[in-house]
Motif scaffolding. Structure first.
Motif, short mmCIF file in Angstrom:
data_model
loop_
_atom_site.label_atom_id
_atom_site.label_comp_id
_atom_site.label_asym_id
_atom_site.label_seq_id
_atom_site.Cartn_x
_atom_site.Cartn_y
_atom_site.Cartn_z
N GLU A 149 0.74 -1.12 -0.09
CA GLU A 149 0.06 -0.23 0.13
C GLU A 149 0.84 1.52 -0.20
N ASN A 150 0.50 2.09 -1.34
CA ASN A 150 1.61 3.91 -0.76
C ASN A 150 0.18 4.23 -0.33
N GLY A 151 -1.17 4.23 -0.71
CA GLY A 151 -1.92 4.73 -0.16
C GLY A 151 -2.55 5.92 -0.36
N TYR A 152 -3.94 6.75 0.53
CA TYR A 152 -4.25 7.55 -0.05
C TYR A 152 -3.71 8.86 -0.21
N ARG A 153 -3.38 10.12 -1.40
CA ARG A 153 -3.12 11.21 -1.92
C ARG A 153 -3.89 12.11 -1.50
N ASN A 154 -2.86 13.17 -1.26
CA ASN A 154 -3.48 14.32 -0.06
C ASN A 154 -2.43 15.47 -0.64
N LEU A 155 -3.27 16.48 -0.87
CA LEU A 155 -2.83 17.63 -1.43
C LEU A 155 -2.26 18.93 -0.96
N THR A 156 -0.43 19.51 -0.87
CA THR A 156 0.06 19.85 -0.56
C THR A 156 0.19 21.35 -1.65
N ASN A 157 0.24 22.66 -1.22
CA ASN A 157 0.76 23.28 -1.75
C ASN A 157 1.30 24.89 -1.13
N SER A 158 2.05 26.04 -1.43
CA SER A 158 2.23 26.24 -1.26
C SER A 158 1.78 27.55 -0.97
N ARG A 159 0.25 27.99 -1.97
CA ARG A 159 -0.42 29.46 -2.33
C ARG A 159 -1.34 28.95 -1.57
N ARG A 160 -2.88 28.25 -1.24
CA ARG A 160 -3.70 28.80 -0.87
C ARG A 160 -3.79 27.41 0.17
N PRO A 161 -5.26 27.02 1.04
CA PRO A 161 -5.35 25.71 1.25
C PRO A 161 -6.89 25.25 -0.14
N GLY A 211 2.64 22.52 -5.68
CA GLY A 211 2.06 21.36 -5.17
C GLY A 211 2.31 20.06 -5.23
N GLN A 212 2.30 19.39 -4.35
CA GLN A 212 1.74 18.11 -4.84
C GLN A 212 1.33 17.25 -4.08
N ILE A 219 4.62 12.46 2.95
CA ILE A 219 4.82 14.18 3.43
C ILE A 219 6.18 14.17 4.28
N VAL A 220 5.39 13.64 5.43
CA VAL A 220 6.49 13.39 6.33
C VAL A 220 7.69 12.46 6.72
N SER A 221 8.06 12.13 5.52
CA SER A 221 8.99 10.74 5.59
C SER A 221 10.66 11.93 4.91
N ASN A 222 9.52 12.35 3.39
CA ASN A 222 10.09 12.93 2.33
C ASN A 222 10.41 14.90 2.92
N LYS A 223 9.91 14.70 4.20
CA LYS A 223 9.78 16.39 4.30
C LYS A 223 9.13 17.29 3.81
N PHE A 224 8.01 17.54 3.54
CA PHE A 224 7.65 18.07 2.24
C PHE A 224 7.37 19.35 2.69
N TYR A 225 6.76 18.94 4.71
CA TYR A 225 6.28 19.61 5.01
C TYR A 225 7.07 21.14 5.47
N GLU A 226 8.09 21.02 5.11
CA GLU A 226 9.23 22.02 5.05
C GLU A 226 9.23 23.40 3.87
N VAL A 227 9.17 22.81 2.59
CA VAL A 227 8.72 23.21 1.59
C VAL A 227 7.22 24.06 0.84
N GLN A 228 6.45 23.39 2.12
CA GLN A 228 4.62 23.49 1.95
C GLN A 228 4.34 24.15 3.25
N ASP A 229 3.28 24.96 2.34
CA ASP A 229 2.60 25.64 4.01
C ASP A 229 1.46 25.12 3.82
N TYR A 230 0.83 24.61 3.15
CA TYR A 230 -1.00 24.18 3.49
C TYR A 230 -0.93 22.49 3.22
N LEU A 231 -1.43 22.04 3.53
CA LEU A 231 -1.92 20.52 3.45
C LEU A 231 -3.45 20.51 3.68
N SER A 232 -4.40 19.76 2.49
CA SER A 232 -5.44 19.89 2.53
C SER A 232 -5.51 18.01 1.95
N LEU A 233 -6.74 17.39 2.93
CA LEU A 233 -7.49 16.07 2.82
C LEU A 233 -7.53 16.39 2.15
#
Ligand code: TF8
Length: 338
Positions: A149-161, A211-212, A219-233
């Motif tokens: 399982e890779n699993g359910y994908r969620n969007l992160t981006n640097s512009r807006r929720p 975003g990605q 998102i945690v393991s690859n530390k994407f939170y360091e370069v992204q401001d919003y996580l939308s489930l």
């Protein structure tokens, strides 16, 4: 007499040469499995690869050795898959999505909003449809043993929720290299850019993309939170991993060793699915701590996104085959009513 000695020599020589060359199954010689993945060792997939190694080495009494390589050290998903086809790497466990260039039918798992629950995905992947697609791999020099399982994908981006379907508009989003996702993200009004996973962090950091989308554990393991401001489930699609073995390697194994490796892949896969679900749940807390702004997407908005993407599903129903796509939805329905 001379002639007899001659024949004995020939036979002896043959025996010696055969013993020296050996096959990977011959006694005394360790079989080595180079197994590479794109994610890090701390990701559930990495931990499960270590579990696979333990099981194989223990059950074979060390006769079969697994050498794990993490973090795309051996290349990205597609490159490692090609190395399997070429017979220079034995195992990889990629997302099914980048493999659509090899087996287009994997594209059915890229259709958004198909699985409501992980258990539905398990039932379909471990059932007739999952096997039907694995059966297409050998003609491409690959053997597919099982799905992880890779699993359910969620969007992160640097512009807006992203709360409403309209919030996708104009966002530059990195996607996996699969047409279904390109079309789906275009339908939502965003600008998708396909690229291999190993380039994503840099692309986010430099602003090449806004975003990605990936499961929380990644998102945690690859530390994407360091370069992204919003996580939308958004939970917009469920991606499987497929456990691949090089066919030229596989064909040299004894049936007993094939069985041992198959069972180990399945057992480690059960562990991976369980751990992945646990880690995904815990990741939300971790991400909150890291300060990324998190928003839910209401069921109504998810439904609207699903409606907007409907024409893409219709397009791929034709492209991937009516029968195949119908079978997918039928099997999901069956799993849902169980
Ligand atoms: C992606 C995938 C990857 C995995 C992994 C590298 O976004 O979700 O995280 O396929 O094997 O490319």
């Amino acid at each position: 007499m001379k002639r007899v000695w001659g024949s004995v020599c020939v036979v002896l020589c043959l025996v010696l040469v055969t013993a020296a060359c050996g096959t990977s199954g011959s006694a005394g010689e360790a079989i080595v499995i180079k197994a590479g993945i794109g994610l890090n060792e701390d990701h559930p997939q990495g931990q499960a690869l270590n579990r696979f190694k333990e099981i194989v080495e223990e059950k074979s009494g060390g006769r079969i050795q697994v050498r794990p390589y993490f973090s795309a050290q051996l290349g990205d998903d597609l490159k490692m898959t090609e190395a399997l086809q070429a017979g220079v790497q034995e195992v990889t466990i990629p997302s099914t999505s980048p493999l659509v260039g090899i087996v287009p039918e994997f594209g059915i798992f890229d259709l958004p909003f198909v699985f409501d629950e992980e258990e539905e995905a398990d039932a379909v992947l471990d059932g007739a449809l999952g096997q039907k697609i694995l059966d297409k791999l050998p003609e491409h020099g690959l053997v597919g043993l099982t799905y992880w399982e890779n699993g359910y994908r969620n969007l992160t981006n640097s512009r807006r929720p992203v709360k409403r379907a309209e919030d996708f508009r104009g966002l530059k989003i990195r996607t996996m290299q699969t047409d279904v996702h390109l079309d789906a993200f275009k339908a939502l009004g965003s600008n998708p850019t396909p690229m291999p996973f190993s380039e994503v962090f840099t692309a986010l950091e430099s602003g090449t993309v806004d975003g990605q989308e990936n499961p929380l554990a990644t998102i945690v393991s690859n530390k994407f939170y360091e370069v992204q401001d919003y996580l939308s489930l958004t939970k917009h699609v469920y991606t499987p991993f497929v456990f691949l073995v090089s066919k030229s390697f596989w064909d040299r194994l004894s049936p007993e060793d094939q069985q041992l490796i198959r069972e180990a892949a399945i057992e480690a896969g059960k562990y991976e699915r369980e751990l992945n679900r646990k880690v995904n749940a815990e990741s939300l807390e971790e991400l909150k701590k890291q300060g990324i702004k998190i928003n839910e997407v209401s069921p109504e908005e998810r439904e609207r996104m699903k409606q907007i993407i409907q024409p893409v599903i219709e397009k791929y129903r034709k492209k991937l085959g009516e029968d195949l796509v119908s079978q997918l939805f039928e099997e999901v329905e069956k799993a849902r009513n169980r």
